[in-house]
Design an enzyme around this catalytic site. Structure first.
Site, PDB file in Angstrom:
ATOM      1  N   THR A 193       0.833  -1.192   0.000  1.00 33.86           N
ATOM      2  CA  THR A 193       0.000   0.000   0.000  1.00 33.86           C
ATOM      3  C   THR A 193       0.876   1.252   0.000  1.00 33.86           C
ATOM      4  O   THR A 193       2.024   1.194   0.405  1.00 33.86           O
ATOM      5  CB  THR A 193      -0.829  -0.051   1.301  1.00 33.86           C
ATOM      6  OG1 THR A 193      -1.669  -1.179   1.216  1.00 33.86           O
ATOM      7  CG2 THR A 193      -1.641   1.188   1.548  1.00 33.86           C
ATOM      8  N   ARG A 221     -14.043  -7.610  -0.746  1.00 35.44           N
ATOM      9  CA  ARG A 221     -13.393  -7.358   0.553  1.00 35.44           C
ATOM     10  C   ARG A 221     -12.836  -5.935   0.602  1.00 35.44           C
ATOM     11  O   ARG A 221     -12.194  -5.463  -0.321  1.00 35.44           O
ATOM     12  CB  ARG A 221     -12.266  -8.369   0.770  1.00 35.44           C
ATOM     13  CG  ARG A 221     -11.466  -8.155   2.077  1.00 35.44           C
ATOM     14  CD  ARG A 221     -10.216  -7.314   1.839  1.00 35.44           C
ATOM     15  NE  ARG A 221      -9.335  -7.273   3.010  1.00 35.44           N
ATOM     16  CZ  ARG A 221      -8.259  -6.502   3.106  1.00 35.44           C
ATOM     17  NH1 ARG A 221      -7.935  -5.714   2.108  1.00 35.44           N
ATOM     18  NH2 ARG A 221      -7.514  -6.525   4.178  1.00 35.44           N
ATOM     19  N   ASP A 224      -8.487  -1.815   5.600  1.00 37.49           N
ATOM     20  CA  ASP A 224      -8.437  -0.654   6.496  1.00 37.49           C
ATOM     21  C   ASP A 224      -8.160   0.663   5.760  1.00 37.49           C
ATOM     22  O   ASP A 224      -8.532   1.727   6.244  1.00 37.49           O
ATOM     23  CB  ASP A 224      -7.317  -0.854   7.528  1.00 37.49           C
ATOM     24  CG  ASP A 224      -5.952  -1.011   6.852  1.00 37.49           C
ATOM     25  OD1 ASP A 224      -5.859  -1.801   5.884  1.00 37.49           O
ATOM     26  OD2 ASP A 224      -4.996  -0.343   7.274  1.00 37.49           O
ATOM     27  N   THR A 244      -0.178   0.774   6.923  1.00 41.11           N
ATOM     28  CA  THR A 244      -0.080  -0.307   5.942  1.00 41.11           C
ATOM     29  C   THR A 244       0.148  -1.609   6.699  1.00 41.11           C
ATOM     30  O   THR A 244       0.848  -1.635   7.700  1.00 41.11           O
ATOM     31  CB  THR A 244       1.063  -0.068   4.941  1.00 41.11           C
ATOM     32  OG1 THR A 244       1.163  -1.224   4.098  1.00 41.11           O
ATOM     33  CG2 THR A 244       2.405   0.162   5.619  1.00 41.11           C
ATOM     34  N   GLY A 245      -0.485  -2.668   6.230  1.00 37.60           N
ATOM     35  CA  GLY A 245      -0.337  -3.944   6.910  1.00 37.60           C
ATOM     36  C   GLY A 245      -1.572  -4.800   6.742  1.00 37.60           C
ATOM     37  O   GLY A 245      -2.387  -4.552   5.841  1.00 37.60           O
ATOM     38  N   GLY A 247      -4.868  -5.541   6.963  1.00 34.82           N
ATOM     39  CA  GLY A 247      -5.991  -4.639   7.187  1.00 34.82           C
ATOM     40  C   GLY A 247      -7.004  -5.054   8.238  1.00 34.82           C
ATOM     41  O   GLY A 247      -7.529  -4.212   8.973  1.00 34.82           O
TER      42      GLY A 247
HETATM   43  N1  ASP Z   1      -3.700  -2.536   4.563  1.00 34.65           N
HETATM   44  C1  ASP Z   1      -3.976  -3.005   3.231  1.00 34.65           C
HETATM   45  C2  ASP Z   1      -5.228  -3.852   3.265  1.00 34.65           C
HETATM   46  O1  ASP Z   1      -5.396  -4.639   4.171  1.00 34.65           O
HETATM   47  C3  ASP Z   1      -2.872  -3.806   2.643  1.00 34.65           C
HETATM   48  C4  ASP Z   1      -1.493  -3.221   2.764  1.00 34.65           C
HETATM   49  O2  ASP Z   1      -1.255  -2.309   3.535  1.00 34.65           O
HETATM   50  O3  ASP Z   1      -0.630  -3.682   2.036  1.00 34.65           O
HETATM   51  O4  ASP Z   1      -6.011  -3.761   2.353  1.00 34.65           O
END
Ligand code: ASP
Length: 327
Positions: A193, A221, A224, A244-245, A247
């Site tokens: 992200t 889906r 976050d 980022t992470g 979600g």
């Molecule tokens: N947070 C993002 C999600 O869950 C994915 C990401 O940060 O890479 O959609």
């Protein structure tokens, strides 16, 4: 007695000096960006790839800084920085977005203005070339905060935001990875992200996040990133944060709002709040990822519990600095 008075005078003088220094150190502007967190290690990176990411992250910092240097708004700065990353196939946002289990691209984005807590977001969009512009259109031209799918694409088109064919978002790298995950259904390097936060010359904070979501996510889906308080938050009284992470964890733990709340209600510093949420609350339950943030005094935090996070920052007082691994 006179000795006590002398001591008191010295203490007041030291306090005065420190306050003065703190004010002096507050930069006129700050921009912090991320390009995703995850299993990013030197071992699974080539020097060429490392260079490509560094060049693009620097370009994003420069685009945002150009706005801030002229006295432009934090909102314009984070938009400019995010667009550079959305337009690059390196990141999981805009061109380069990951594929859903159905082999399609569904993107999410959000933006928030710390001045008045105004915010806008889009989710599950398939045709908006720069989803962050869709989020901005929702914030600036509708009475709503979050609009999904075709509705969001209509708002974007009505307000002059470019729509493209779904094929624009195809990249071989993400497609190969999708095929691999489809075969193995394994969980590996799945984040990427992009996000940006800024403090502008007028003391206003702004935050923005854009993503393709998680590889092999279910159709429909939403993560976050477009959820205000989970993936993005900005409040002039505290700080601006982009996450980022994984979600689902960031939504359940309302991560970006939690950081501002710890500062507001418990008097935590930005770094204390980020450590508490990312390195304790999330880490303890296996929620991997990180955040970038800037507070109202210009303090920066880039905190993550994964092996790496693409990130960088620039301030009125310092040159752009880009980092990838834990250091
Ligand atoms: N947070 C993002 C999600 O869950 C994915 C990401 O940060 O890479 O959609």
């Amino acid at each position: 007695m006179s000795r006590n008075l002398l001591l008191l005078t010295i203490m007041v003088f030291i306090l005065f000096l420190q306050t003065g220094r703190a004010q002096e150190q507050k930069p006129a502007y700050v921009l912090v960006i991320h390009g995703g967190a995850g299993v990013i290690t030197k071992k699974n990176m080539t020097p060429e790839k490392e260079k490509q990411y560094t060049v693009r992250l620097n370009e994003a910092l420069k685009a945002g800084e150009k706005v801030l240097k002229k006295g432009g708004s934090g909102i314009d700065a984070v938009t400019a920085a995010i667009m550079v990353m959305e337009n690059s196939p390196l990141f999981n946002a805009g061109k380069g977005a990951v594929f859903t289990a159905e082999g399609t691209n569904e993107m999410d984005a959000s933006i928030m203005d710390g001045r008045d807590l105004n915010a806008g977001a889009v989710a599950s969009v398939r045709h908006i070339k720069n989803p962050i512009l869709g989020a901005r259109a929702v914030m600036e031209h509708t009475p709503h905060v979050l609009i999904i799918g075709e509705g969001a694409e209509e708002v974007a088109a009505t307000n002059g935001v470019e729509l493209v064919d779904t094929s624009y978002f195809f990249t071989q790298k993400r497609w190969d990875y999708y095929q691999k995950v489809k075969k193995e259904k394994e969980e590996a390097e799945k984040h990427g992200t992009v996000g940006a936060v800024a403090l502008d010359m007028h003391g206003n904070l702004a935050a923005a996040t854009s993503t393709g979501g998680m590889t092999y996510k279910m159709k429909g889906r939403v993560g976050d990133s477009p959820i205000i308080g989970a993936g993005t938050y900005a409040d002039n009284n505290t700080c601006a944060v982009s996450a980022t992470g994984h979600g689902e964890y960031f939504m359940r733990y309302v991560v970006t709002y939690d950081i501002t709340a710890l500062m507001k209600y418990k008097g935590y510093t930005l770094q204390q709040a980020a450590d508490e949420v990312i390195m304790h609350k999330l880490k303890d339950v296996g929620g991997d990822g990180g955040i970038i943030a800037v507070d109202k005094d210009g303090n920066v935090s880039m905190t993550f519990n994964t092996p790496g996070m693409f990130r960088g920052y620039v301030t009125s007082e310092s040159k752009p600095e880009v980092r990838i691994y834990k250091d």
